[in-house]
Scaffold this active site. Structure first.
Site, PDB file in Angstrom:
ATOM      1  N   PHE A  13       1.518   8.837   4.072  1.00  0.00           N
ATOM      2  CA  PHE A  13       2.605   8.454   4.980  1.00  0.00           C
ATOM      3  C   PHE A  13       3.832   7.947   4.244  1.00  0.00           C
ATOM      4  CE2 PHE A  13       0.077   4.640   4.233  1.00  0.00           C
ATOM      5  CZ  PHE A  13       1.055   3.732   3.881  1.00  0.00           C
ATOM      6  N   GLY A  14       3.670   7.427   3.036  1.00  0.00           N
ATOM      7  CA  GLY A  14       4.772   6.788   2.323  1.00  0.00           C
ATOM      8  C   GLY A  14       4.311   5.476   1.710  1.00  0.00           C
ATOM      9  N   GLY A  46       0.356   5.854   0.636  1.00  0.00           N
ATOM     10  CA  GLY A  46      -0.520   6.962   0.978  1.00  0.00           C
ATOM     11  C   GLY A  46       0.304   8.165   1.350  1.00  0.00           C
ATOM     12  N   GLY A  85       0.823  -1.203   0.000  1.00  0.00           N
ATOM     13  CA  GLY A  85       0.000   0.000   0.000  1.00  0.00           C
ATOM     14  C   GLY A  85       0.854   1.248   0.000  1.00  0.00           C
ATOM     15  N   ASP A 138      -8.695   7.666  13.694  1.00  0.00           N
ATOM     16  CA  ASP A 138      -8.849   7.394  12.254  1.00  0.00           C
ATOM     17  C   ASP A 138      -9.440   5.995  12.067  1.00  0.00           C
ATOM     18  OD1 ASP A 138      -8.818   7.919   9.561  1.00  0.00           O
ATOM     19  OD2 ASP A 138      -6.695   7.457   9.281  1.00  0.00           O
ATOM     20  N   LYS A 184       7.550  -0.392   6.449  1.00  0.00           N
ATOM     21  CA  LYS A 184       6.927   0.881   6.105  1.00  0.00           C
ATOM     22  C   LYS A 184       8.019   1.925   5.893  1.00  0.00           C
ATOM     23  CE  LYS A 184       2.794   3.362   7.718  1.00  0.00           C
ATOM     24  NZ  LYS A 184       1.807   3.431   8.822  1.00  0.00           N
TER      25      LYS A 184
END
Length: 227
Positions: free
Chosen positions: A22-23, A20, A18, A140, A40
């Site tokens: 954030f990276g 987004g 994935g 969130d 991540k």
């Protein structure tokens, strides 16, 4: 514990899981041990880096818990093994988990049965209850931030992504009510008070969970795509 074993140079990327604001996050494997993890990546020069902040929440939630002691009754919080800056990237190595509930929802033609929603909601509520007992708000709550385990834990729902989390107890007191706050979280699942700019509390995580349950039962929410 075991940090030397989790240096990024020991791992090979298999596929992207994935990306987004954030990276990016990748499924990676250590060719020598065959151990698979999720890694991540975040740009160290980003305007508001959050990876080290997020890692601290994971480690705090696991501290002194049954997960840290290796017991079977874990709390549905993935382990973070390693978080460090390497060059122009911040890197966090954590447990590899399965697809998110949003991914599964799409696989199931965007409709879950009432029984499935109730079984998932029981676990999601337990995850939120646990982080609230540790004085943390998630802020969130959405289908993308709940994932299922793999292997022997494929029946278990895990809660992830604490990049927007916040402690609601400060100096032994509940944080005060404030107004005029910017929206924190995902607009589709944010509570009414969050949209009105009110400081979030435990009730807002629970209201968002209610919207997630409605989303799974209906296939969409009435206010989707509205300004």
């Amino acid at each position: 514990r075991g940090m030397v074993d989790f240096k990024i140079s020991n791992f090979k990327a298999i596929r992207k899981l994935g990306e987004g604001a954030f990276g990016e996050i990748y499924q990676c494997v250590n060719p020598k041990t065959s151990q698979e993890v999720a890694i991540k990546f975040e740009d160290a020069n980003s305007r508001s880096p959050q990876l080290f902040y997020e890692a601290k929440f994971y480690q705090y939630l696991l501290r002194d818990s049954s997960v840290d002691r290796g017991e079977k009754t874990d709390k549905g919080i993935p382990r973070v093994y390693y978080c460090v800056n390497e060059g122009d990237k911040n890197i966090m190595v954590m447990d590899l988990l399965g697809p998110s509930l949003e991914d599964l929802f799409n696989i199931c033609n965007r409709r879950f049965s009432l029984k499935t929603v109730l079984m998932l909601s029981e676990q999601m509520l337990a995850r939120i209850e646990y982080i609230h007992t540790r004085y943390i708000l998630h802020r969130d709550i959405k289908p993308d931030n709940f994932v299922i385990g793999i292997g022997s834990k494929q029946h278990k729902v895990f809660i992830i992504d604490f990049g927007l989390a916040k402690k609601y107890i400060s100096k032994d007191k509940h944080i005060p009510i404030k107004e005029g706050k910017n929206l924190t979280g995902t607009a589709r699942y944010a509570s009414v008070n969050t949209h009105l700019g009110v400081e979030q509390s435990r009730r807002d995580d629970l209201e968002s969970l209610g919207f997630v349950m409605m989303y799974f039962l209906r296939g969409s929410l009435p206010w989707q795509n509205m300004r």
